[in-house]
Design an enzyme around this catalytic site. Structure first.
Site, mmCIF file in Angstrom:
data_model
loop_
_atom_site.group_PDB
_atom_site.id
_atom_site.type_symbol
_atom_site.label_atom_id
_atom_site.label_comp_id
_atom_site.label_asym_id
_atom_site.label_seq_id
_atom_site.Cartn_x
_atom_site.Cartn_y
_atom_site.Cartn_z
ATOM 1 N N ARG A 168 0.835 -1.199 0.000
ATOM 2 C CA ARG A 168 0.000 0.000 0.000
ATOM 3 C C ARG A 168 0.864 1.240 0.000
ATOM 4 O O ARG A 168 1.906 1.290 0.647
ATOM 5 C CB ARG A 168 -0.890 0.028 1.251
ATOM 6 C CG ARG A 168 -1.790 1.264 1.321
ATOM 7 C CD ARG A 168 -2.539 1.341 2.628
ATOM 8 N NE ARG A 168 -1.683 1.564 3.774
ATOM 9 C CZ ARG A 168 -1.245 2.750 4.196
ATOM 10 N NH1 ARG A 168 -1.568 3.833 3.542
ATOM 11 N NH2 ARG A 168 -0.484 2.839 5.258
ATOM 12 N N VAL A 169 0.435 2.233 -0.770
ATOM 13 C CA VAL A 169 1.017 3.569 -0.705
ATOM 14 C C VAL A 169 -0.116 4.534 -0.390
ATOM 15 O O VAL A 169 -1.291 4.229 -0.599
ATOM 16 C CB VAL A 169 1.735 3.977 -2.015
ATOM 17 C CG1 VAL A 169 3.004 3.152 -2.221
ATOM 18 C CG2 VAL A 169 0.812 3.866 -3.216
ATOM 19 N N SER A 170 0.248 5.715 0.105
ATOM 20 C CA SER A 170 -0.758 6.672 0.546
ATOM 21 C C SER A 170 -1.234 7.610 -0.553
ATOM 22 O O SER A 170 -2.356 8.091 -0.513
ATOM 23 C CB SER A 170 -0.213 7.511 1.702
ATOM 24 O OG SER A 170 0.140 6.669 2.770
ATOM 25 N N THR A 171 -0.370 7.895 -1.524
ATOM 26 C CA THR A 171 -0.742 8.852 -2.571
ATOM 27 C C THR A 171 -0.381 8.304 -3.944
ATOM 28 O O THR A 171 0.451 7.405 -4.078
ATOM 29 C CB THR A 171 0.002 10.196 -2.397
ATOM 30 O OG1 THR A 171 1.405 9.982 -2.603
ATOM 31 C CG2 THR A 171 -0.233 10.788 -1.022
ATOM 32 N N GLN B 71 3.286 8.247 -4.999
ATOM 33 C CA GLN B 71 4.177 7.207 -4.492
ATOM 34 C C GLN B 71 4.123 5.987 -5.407
ATOM 35 O O GLN B 71 3.184 5.806 -6.164
ATOM 36 C CB GLN B 71 3.783 6.826 -3.065
ATOM 37 C CG GLN B 71 4.005 7.942 -2.066
ATOM 38 C CD GLN B 71 3.486 7.585 -0.686
ATOM 39 O OE1 GLN B 71 2.428 6.998 -0.553
ATOM 40 N NE2 GLN B 71 4.256 7.939 0.331
#
Length: 181
Positions: A8-11, A14
């Site tokens: 998972r990445v936040s944005t 990324q």
């Protein structure tokens, strides 16, 4: 026994490549990825799918605990779900393996630190915004409502609901503009 990876990445700025490469190197049979920000698991459909799919003897693999959860509560709920299914959790970059007592203890400590880090970041952000506001640099989001057009439509005899529909804005926004006038 299957090994499932979760990245998972936040944005959208990324990149998931490093995480997926590490999960492939860890021998994951299937890797699910998503881009989702926030401290809770809410809205993380891929994680929910993996947690539902786990069976006895399976292993959920992440690169780091903070990719899985940013609050100790969410982390404990994920771990509880994994354990209830008879599966284990492992992190490739941290000595976490919930099949061992030391791994379980270290997992809880990392969860506390991940939540602490998130809270510190929020505090710093709020302090920065407050200082920018004091200097007059930060003024918030620019207004997107054409105040003059709202007034002109009202002067033409349109009601608030019709103005809102015409301009594609909320009726409360129309009332706010008209009250300020």
């Amino acid at each position: 026994m299957a090994r499932y990876g979760y990245a998972r990445v936040s944005t959208t700025e990324q990149n998931l490549d490093a995480q997926t490469a590490a999960l492939e190197a860890a021998g994951c049979d299937l890797i699910r990825t998503e881009t989702k920000s926030g401290a809770s698991r809410e809205g993380r459909e891929e994680l929910a799918l993996l947690l539902d799919f786990l069976r006895t003897g399976d292993e959920l693999v992440v690169t780091r605990v903070d990719r899985l959860a940013r609050s100790i509560r969410d982390l404990q709920e994920v771990v509880h779900q994994v354990r209830t299914k008879g599966a284990t959790l492992r992190a490739t970059e941290q000595p976490i393996d919930t099949s061992t007592a030391a791994g379980k203890a270290f997992l809880d400590m990392l969860g506390v630190f991940a939540e602490f880090e998130l809270n510190i970041r929020k505090e710093r952000q709020l302090e920065g915004i407050a200082k920018a506001k004091e200097r007059g640099v930060y003024k918030g989001r620019p207004a997107k409502i054409d105040v003059d057009r709202v007034k002109a439509l009202r002067d033409q005899g349109m009601g608030a609901t019709a103005i809102a529909r015409e301009m594609g804005i909320g009726r409360a926004s129309v009332y706010r503009v008209l009250d300020e006038a």
